[in-house]
Write a protein that holds these residues in place. Structure first.
Motif, PDB file in Angstrom:
ATOM      1  N   LEU A  96     -49.859 -30.505 -51.100  1.00  0.00           N
ATOM      2  CA  LEU A  96     -50.887 -29.643 -50.509  1.00  0.00           C
ATOM      3  C   LEU A  96     -50.752 -28.232 -51.059  1.00  0.00           C
ATOM      4  N   THR A  97     -49.513 -27.868 -51.384  1.00  0.00           N
ATOM      5  CA  THR A  97     -49.212 -26.582 -51.999  1.00  0.00           C
ATOM      6  C   THR A  97     -48.802 -26.863 -53.441  1.00  0.00           C
ATOM      7  N   ALA A  98     -49.525 -26.294 -54.378  1.00  0.00           N
ATOM      8  CA  ALA A  98     -49.272 -26.564 -55.794  1.00  0.00           C
ATOM      9  C   ALA A  98     -47.792 -26.396 -56.133  1.00  0.00           C
ATOM     10  N   GLY A  99     -47.235 -27.418 -56.773  1.00  0.00           N
ATOM     11  CA  GLY A  99     -45.861 -27.351 -57.225  1.00  0.00           C
ATOM     12  C   GLY A  99     -44.804 -27.754 -56.215  1.00  0.00           C
ATOM     13  N   ASP A 100     -45.181 -27.996 -54.955  1.00  0.00           N
ATOM     14  CA  ASP A 100     -44.212 -28.342 -53.921  1.00  0.00           C
ATOM     15  C   ASP A 100     -44.483 -29.752 -53.421  1.00  0.00           C
ATOM     16  N   ARG A 101     -43.872 -30.741 -54.088  1.00  0.00           N
ATOM     17  CA  ARG A 101     -44.111 -32.145 -53.764  1.00  0.00           C
ATOM     18  C   ARG A 101     -43.766 -32.495 -52.322  1.00  0.00           C
ATOM     19  N   SER A 102     -42.879 -31.741 -51.716  1.00  0.00           N
ATOM     20  CA  SER A 102     -42.481 -32.042 -50.337  1.00  0.00           C
ATOM     21  C   SER A 102     -43.626 -31.819 -49.352  1.00  0.00           C
ATOM     22  N   THR A 103     -44.694 -31.153 -49.778  1.00  0.00           N
ATOM     23  CA  THR A 103     -45.829 -30.908 -48.883  1.00  0.00           C
ATOM     24  C   THR A 103     -46.855 -32.037 -48.900  1.00  0.00           C
ATOM     25  N   ALA A 104     -46.630 -33.078 -49.700  1.00  0.00           N
ATOM     26  CA  ALA A 104     -47.540 -34.227 -49.721  1.00  0.00           C
ATOM     27  C   ALA A 104     -47.515 -34.917 -48.363  1.00  0.00           C
ATOM     28  N   VAL A 105     -48.674 -35.322 -47.865  1.00  0.00           N
ATOM     29  CA  VAL A 105     -48.758 -35.874 -46.511  1.00  0.00           C
ATOM     30  C   VAL A 105     -48.069 -37.225 -46.353  1.00  0.00           C
ATOM     31  N   ILE A 106     -47.813 -37.926 -47.439  1.00  0.00           N
ATOM     32  CA  ILE A 106     -47.185 -39.244 -47.326  1.00  0.00           C
ATOM     33  C   ILE A 106     -45.664 -39.161 -47.326  1.00  0.00           C
ATOM     34  N   VAL A 107     -45.108 -38.031 -47.725  1.00  0.00           N
ATOM     35  CA  VAL A 107     -43.649 -37.880 -47.750  1.00  0.00           C
ATOM     36  C   VAL A 107     -43.103 -38.027 -46.325  1.00  0.00           C
ATOM     37  N   GLY A 108     -42.216 -38.992 -46.145  1.00  0.00           N
ATOM     38  CA  GLY A 108     -41.615 -39.226 -44.833  1.00  0.00           C
ATOM     39  C   GLY A 108     -42.478 -39.993 -43.856  1.00  0.00           C
ATOM     40  N   LYS A 109     -43.710 -40.314 -44.235  1.00  0.00           N
ATOM     41  CA  LYS A 109     -44.605 -41.047 -43.326  1.00  0.00           C
ATOM     42  C   LYS A 109     -44.098 -42.480 -43.181  1.00  0.00           C
ATOM     43  N   LYS A 110     -44.031 -42.972 -41.964  1.00  0.00           N
ATOM     44  CA  LYS A 110     -43.594 -44.342 -41.707  1.00  0.00           C
ATOM     45  C   LYS A 110     -44.740 -45.293 -42.070  1.00  0.00           C
ATOM     46  N   VAL A 111     -44.409 -46.311 -42.889  1.00  0.00           N
ATOM     47  CA  VAL A 111     -45.428 -47.217 -43.430  1.00  0.00           C
ATOM     48  C   VAL A 111     -44.970 -48.663 -43.299  1.00  0.00           C
ATOM     49  N   ALA A 112     -45.912 -49.526 -42.902  1.00  0.00           N
ATOM     50  CA  ALA A 112     -45.698 -50.973 -42.880  1.00  0.00           C
ATOM     51  C   ALA A 112     -46.745 -51.608 -43.789  1.00  0.00           C
ATOM     52  N   ALA A 138     -42.287 -42.235 -49.064  1.00  0.00           N
ATOM     53  CA  ALA A 138     -42.671 -42.598 -47.704  1.00  0.00           C
ATOM     54  C   ALA A 138     -41.488 -43.311 -47.055  1.00  0.00           C
ATOM     55  N   ASP A 139     -41.516 -43.438 -45.754  1.00  0.00           N
ATOM     56  CA  ASP A 139     -40.470 -44.123 -44.994  1.00  0.00           C
ATOM     57  C   ASP A 139     -40.976 -45.552 -44.745  1.00  0.00           C
ATOM     58  N   PHE A 140     -40.626 -46.456 -45.648  1.00  0.00           N
ATOM     59  CA  PHE A 140     -41.195 -47.801 -45.681  1.00  0.00           C
ATOM     60  C   PHE A 140     -40.378 -48.791 -44.870  1.00  0.00           C
ATOM     61  N   MET A 141     -41.043 -49.493 -43.955  1.00  0.00           N
ATOM     62  CA  MET A 141     -40.409 -50.557 -43.184  1.00  0.00           C
ATOM     63  C   MET A 141     -40.444 -51.824 -44.043  1.00  0.00           C
ATOM     64  N   GLU A 142     -39.316 -52.168 -44.616  1.00  0.00           N
ATOM     65  CA  GLU A 142     -39.255 -53.299 -45.542  1.00  0.00           C
ATOM     66  C   GLU A 142     -39.367 -54.650 -44.854  1.00  0.00           C
ATOM     67  N   ASP A 143     -38.892 -54.731 -43.622  1.00  0.00           N
ATOM     68  CA  ASP A 143     -38.861 -56.014 -42.945  1.00  0.00           C
ATOM     69  C   ASP A 143     -39.036 -55.791 -41.456  1.00  0.00           C
ATOM     70  N   PRO A 144     -39.815 -56.606 -40.770  1.00  0.00           N
ATOM     71  CA  PRO A 144     -40.548 -57.755 -41.275  1.00  0.00           C
ATOM     72  C   PRO A 144     -41.890 -57.351 -41.885  1.00  0.00           C
ATOM     73  N   GLN A 145     -42.409 -58.244 -42.684  1.00  0.00           N
ATOM     74  CA  GLN A 145     -43.749 -58.120 -43.242  1.00  0.00           C
ATOM     75  C   GLN A 145     -44.501 -59.403 -42.902  1.00  0.00           C
ATOM     76  N   THR A 146     -45.817 -59.314 -42.870  1.00  0.00           N
ATOM     77  CA  THR A 146     -46.621 -60.496 -42.628  1.00  0.00           C
ATOM     78  C   THR A 146     -47.391 -60.829 -43.893  1.00  0.00           C
ATOM     79  N   GLY A 147     -47.246 -62.065 -44.342  1.00  0.00           N
ATOM     80  CA  GLY A 147     -47.999 -62.571 -45.479  1.00  0.00           C
ATOM     81  C   GLY A 147     -48.742 -63.818 -45.051  1.00  0.00           C
TER      82      GLY A 147
END
Length: 182
Positions: A96-112, A138-147
């Protein structure tokens, strides 16, 4: 109550993954606030238009920021995720701030992630989404997953038929993601 943003990796109205997400939303009723991210209007990632970001990008970033977690439901295209989903993640991973990747909205976001697909039950797309989430921090929940494995008949009816095993896996993932969100 936790806020979960559903991201469907297909723009098709009768998408099997949209139907899977709708089933997950039913399982979450009364336990979490669910919304669907609509992102068909997000342009292709292009650094020439990155600052200021297009309105559609600003809108989806805001929705991601406001959510406690994101749950991706994606078909499998050639053993990977669809380009439209990758484009969205590319925008969410930009600062969101040029040059500062830590400001990306997905950084640290919990994802399944879940997938309804052909014979592989989306194993390829789920694996690739996991790698992508690691790359964008992102903070990815590796398990469980549904396929969910689609049979050939599904492609003629556009109806997602879930087995009892599929429903149990989705319910278990729902419970696990709520716990993961804390």
């Amino acid at each position: 109550m936790k806020r979960i943003l559903f991201v469907v990796g297909s723009l098709r109205e009768r998408s099997f993954n949209r139907q899977l997400a709708q089933e997950a939303a039913r399982l979450l009723e009364g336990r979490a606030e669910v919304s669907f991210l609509e992102y068909a209007d997000v342009p292709f990632m292009n650094q020439d238009i990155e600052f200021p970001a297009p309105e559609a990008v600003t809108r989806v970033r805001r929705e991601v920021q406001e959510a406690d977690g994101m749950w991706i439901f994606s078909p499998e295209y050639n053993y990977s995720y669809p380009a439209v989903l990758k484009n969205l993640i590319d925008w969410l991973s930009r600062p969101l701030t040029a040059g500062d990747r830590s400001t990306a909205v997905i950084v640290g976001k919990k994802v399944a992630v879940s997938s309804a697909a052909g014979g592989s039950a989306g194993a390829g797309t789920r694996a690739m989404v996991g790698k992508l989430m690691a790359a964008v921090r992102a903070d990815f929940m590796e398990d469980p997953q549904t396929g969910v494995r689609l049979d050939r008949a599904a492609f003629t009816t556009d109806v997602l038929a879930l087995s009892e095993e599929d429903r149990a896996a989705l319910a278990a993932q729902t419970d696990a993601f709520l716990a993961y969100l804390g």
